[in-house]
Design an enzyme around this catalytic site. Structure first.
Site, PDB file in Angstrom:
ATOM      1  CD  GLU A   1      20.054  47.776  87.727  1.00 26.96           C
ATOM      2  OE1 GLU A   1      19.587  47.661  86.451  1.00 26.96           O
ATOM      3  OE2 GLU A   1      21.206  47.483  87.932  1.00 26.96           O
TER       4      GLU A   1
ATOM      5  CG  ASN B   1      19.366  44.303  91.018  1.00 27.06           C
ATOM      6  OD1 ASN B   1      20.239  45.025  91.577  1.00 27.06           O
ATOM      7  ND2 ASN B   1      19.306  44.166  89.763  1.00 27.06           N
TER       8      ASN B   1
ATOM      9  CD  GLU C   1      20.020  56.356  83.203  1.00 33.80           C
ATOM     10  OE1 GLU C   1      19.105  55.572  83.669  1.00 33.80           O
ATOM     11  OE2 GLU C   1      21.330  56.307  83.868  1.00 33.80           O
TER      12      GLU C   1
ATOM     13  CD  GLU D   1      21.594  47.882  92.050  1.00 32.72           C
ATOM     14  OE1 GLU D   1      22.068  48.502  91.147  1.00 32.72           O
ATOM     15  OE2 GLU D   1      21.841  46.715  92.481  1.00 32.72           O
TER      16      GLU D   1
ATOM     17  CE  LYS E   1      19.910  48.826  83.252  1.00 37.37           C
ATOM     18  NZ  LYS E   1      19.967  47.805  82.920  1.00 37.37           N
TER      19      LYS E   1
ATOM     20  NE  ARG F   1      19.774  39.776  90.172  1.00 39.13           N
ATOM     21  CZ  ARG F   1      20.953  40.293  90.852  1.00 39.13           C
ATOM     22  NH1 ARG F   1      21.074  39.981  92.233  1.00 39.13           N
ATOM     23  NH2 ARG F   1      21.595  41.066  90.264  1.00 39.13           N
TER      24      ARG F   1
END
Length: 665
Positions: free
Chosen positions: A289, A291, A200, A275, A116, A293
């Protein structure tokens, strides 16, 4: 295009990938652990290879076992699905070394976007803003504490290498910081082998938005619009939809532009999802983040664009250019997906397990499923069983279709989240498109509990089904056959009256069923009398009582009846307590049936068939949770049936001994 594909996954995503392969004429190879020998994805594939014992770390998470299976089956390509090895660079690197195609992005893209902290630094360089916080290399407690004070409370601690809610802690005030950092660090080290943390700002009521992107090996990148995945439990998604409702055009444009910019920055070369979170009432989405996939929720994007995203993955991995340019990608209508998991939503989504003994999908909506009747749901893997997807010209049409479909979806065995999903979709907050990640707390502040409106009707129907003769449709084809009567239980003929004990969970009820003239039935319970009639067609059942008809699905086995009525599943144990046979004499003031008052293990059986028994005499000793309970006869007579033995595990309500009362000379 490739000719054979090994799917390095299981469950519904493996079946989903194989469906596209079948359409494209690609031979498929499944892999399975010992727990999945009889799983649905194994049956769907053209070939299947065992890769190890049940635990995922000894099977599905072993890249070497996957590569060995690919070699044995001569698979040209490997698709990782999602979860397991899909976001680790190991498998694509091994594919390159072995000369096999990896159906996903390059190892370099996966490695870049995995941590991250690293992904947020890359996003910053690409001009994509992240949630304000601390991403530094100095991981000392002092530095993290200083940065926490700078960010301000409330804040979120996250594992840099994390996912699935692991290594995450919400901190609302300074006194909570030390313990939260310690727990998050230890959890991150245990789960991911990397203790690095980031801090965060905690956005208390955000929307969770994401953009589907696709890139090829020729430098082309496009987006396929956005999804809203705000409805979550335990930091995992429950309901997803496309496009995002009630979103300003300006915000949508920012989402698409930022997602494409990030993908271009790393030369992304397959499907992926970027995202974001959007603060409630805000207009500036922050990067969360990426993904690298295929996402669980990809079907809603397929529904609004008309593209098969698995086909896109295969074509891109085969070296082809993107199947469509940005100008050619259009959206139409709305789609919503519900994840159906084997969980107890009324117990904070506690996982459940067991064998699926009955399964019937609705016909009017799309179902992506990895299970069927006979499937074993274990605690070794993720709880996702199936996904229900509905689409329509408007969001309300899609929502209504999904609710109707879920009400018809019957899964008997482990508990599922279907009843919760129906209530969530029907809730005014979701129905109006105003859900945030706080939806479940907002909609069900005291926790969700099932409404169970047909509990009494289900008990009555279960009693009739347990007493019924073999149903006519089990003997010969016949549509809508009336339930014909009771089994012959005594020498005088059919039963005129039967007394039963039903159990469901911890609830026990006594029910009397009386045969009426004309073939109808009367059920008497603690709430009074009700007339009831049943009609069946295969697994379908129509229950008519007091001027009302309820339709559903059922499954029955010895001692248990399961009914799915309007989205709720009722799993009811039924034991015969006594039967009054037409023309027979009755006697004795108490019950001759000795029932297990709770689940337990039979410790001792003190009578045998034919023994004389006195009222109050102990006949069985039951052990439950290290406590011993003596079960006594209510009447004097002779033991005519002993239906248990020492060491046997018995459910609550099971008849253990039957005593025939003494008759007067």
């Amino acid at each position: 295009m490739i000719g054979s594909l090994l799917v390095a996954n299981r469950g519904e995503i493996a079946v989903r990938i194989m469906r596209t392969c079948a359409r494209l004429g690609i031979r498929t190879i499944a892999v399975y652990s010992d727990a999945d020998r009889d799983a649905r994805h194994v049956a769907v594939a053209d070939e299947a290879i065992r890769i190890g014992p049940a635990p995922a770390r000894e099977s599905y998470l072993r890249a070497d076992a996957i590569m060995e299976a690919a070699a044995r089956s001569r698979a040209e390509a490997i698709h990782p699905g999602y979860g397991f090895l899909s976001e680790k660079p190991d498998l694509p690197r091994l594919c390159v070394e072995a000369g096999r195609v990896f159906v996903g992005p390059s190892a370099e893209c996966i490695a870049a976007m995995g941590p991250k902290i690293g992904s947020k630094l890359i996003a910053a360089r690409a001009g994509v803003a992240s949630v304000p916080g601390y991403l530094g290399d100095d991981q000392s407690f002092g530095r993290l504490s200083e940065e926490a004070q700078r960010v301000g409370f409330p804040l979120m601690i996250k594992a840099s290498a994390g996912g699935g809610g692991k290594g995450m802690r919400r901190v609302f005030e300074a006194s909570e910081l030390g313990p939260a950092l310690d727990l998050a660090r230890r959890e991150a080290e245990a789960a991911f082998g990397d203790p690095a943390l980031l801090i965060e700002k905690l956005v208390l009521r955000p929307r969770h938005l994401e953009v589907q992107i696709a890139g090829d090996k020729h430098g082309n990148v496009v987006h396929l619009f956005e999804r809203d995945c705000s409805v979550q439990r335990n930091n995992q998604k429950v309901l997803e939809e496309a496009p995002a409702p009630n979103l300003d055009a300006e915000v949508r444009a920012k989402l698409h532009e930022r997602a494409v910019a990030l993908a271009r920055a790393i030369n992304y070369d397959n499907l992926g999802t970027v995202e974001f979170i959007l603060e409630e009432g805000g207009d500036d989405p922050w990067f969360l983040e990426m993904n690298t996939r295929l996402q669980v929720e990809h079907p809603v994007t397929e529904a609004i664009t008309g593209f098969d995203l698995v086909e896109w993955q295969i074509r891109i991995a085969s070296g082809e250019r993107l199947p469509a340019s940005q100008e050619q990608i259009r959206e139409s209508g709305h789609a919503i997906e519900a994840r159906i998991t084997s969980e107890r939503a009324d117990q904070n989504f506690r996982p459940d397990a067991g064998r699926i003994v009955g399964y019937q999908e609705p016909a009017a909506i799309r179902i992506d499923s990895g299970v069927a009747a006979g499937s074993d749901v274990t605690l070794f893997y993720d709880s996702l069983l199936a996904k229900a997807i509905a689409a329509g010209k408007t969001r309300e049409i899609a929502r209504s279709k999904l609710v109707a479909g879920l009400r018809e979806f019957a899964i008997f065995g482990p508990a599922t989240t279907i009843p919760f999903l129906v209530d969530a979709l029907d809730h005014p907050i979701f129905a109006s498109g105003r859900a945030t990640t706080s939806f479940i707390d907002d909609a069900f502040p005291a926790g969700w509990t099932p409404a169970r409106p047909y509990a009494r009707l289900a008990r009555a129907a279960a009693a009739l089904l347990a007493l019924a003769e073999p149903l006519a449709d089990e003997r010969m084809p016949s549509a809508w056959t009336r339930l014909s009567g009771f089994r012959v239980l005594g020498p005088a003929g059919g039963v005129a009256e039967a007394r039963l004990v039903t159990t469901e969970g911890s609830e026990t009820a006594r029910i009397t069923v009386q045969a009426q003239s004309g073939g109808s039935r009367c059920v008497i319970d603690a709430q009074g009398e009700m007339g009831i009639d049943l009609r069946i067609d295969g697994q379908r059942i129509e229950i008519e009582s007091e001027g009302r008809i309820v339709n559903g699905t059922f499954e029955r086995s010895v001692g248990r009846v399961r009914l799915a009525l309007d989205g709720e599943v009722y799993q009811i144990g039924v034991e015969l307590e006594a039967a009054v046979v037409a023309g027979a004499k009755t006697g004795g003031a108490g019950s001759g049936a000795v029932l297990a008052p709770m689940p337990g293990v039979v410790a001792e059986v003190k009578v045998a068939v034919g023994d004389a028994v006195e009222a109050g005499q102990v006949v069985v000793v039951l052990e439950s949770m290290k406590l011993f309970t003596s079960l006594s006869a209510q009447i004097a007579g002779a033991a005519t049936d002993v239906a248990c033995k020492p060491g046997e595990t018995v459910p609550a309500g099971k008849r253990l001994v039957l005593i025939e009362p003494r008759t007067s000379p």
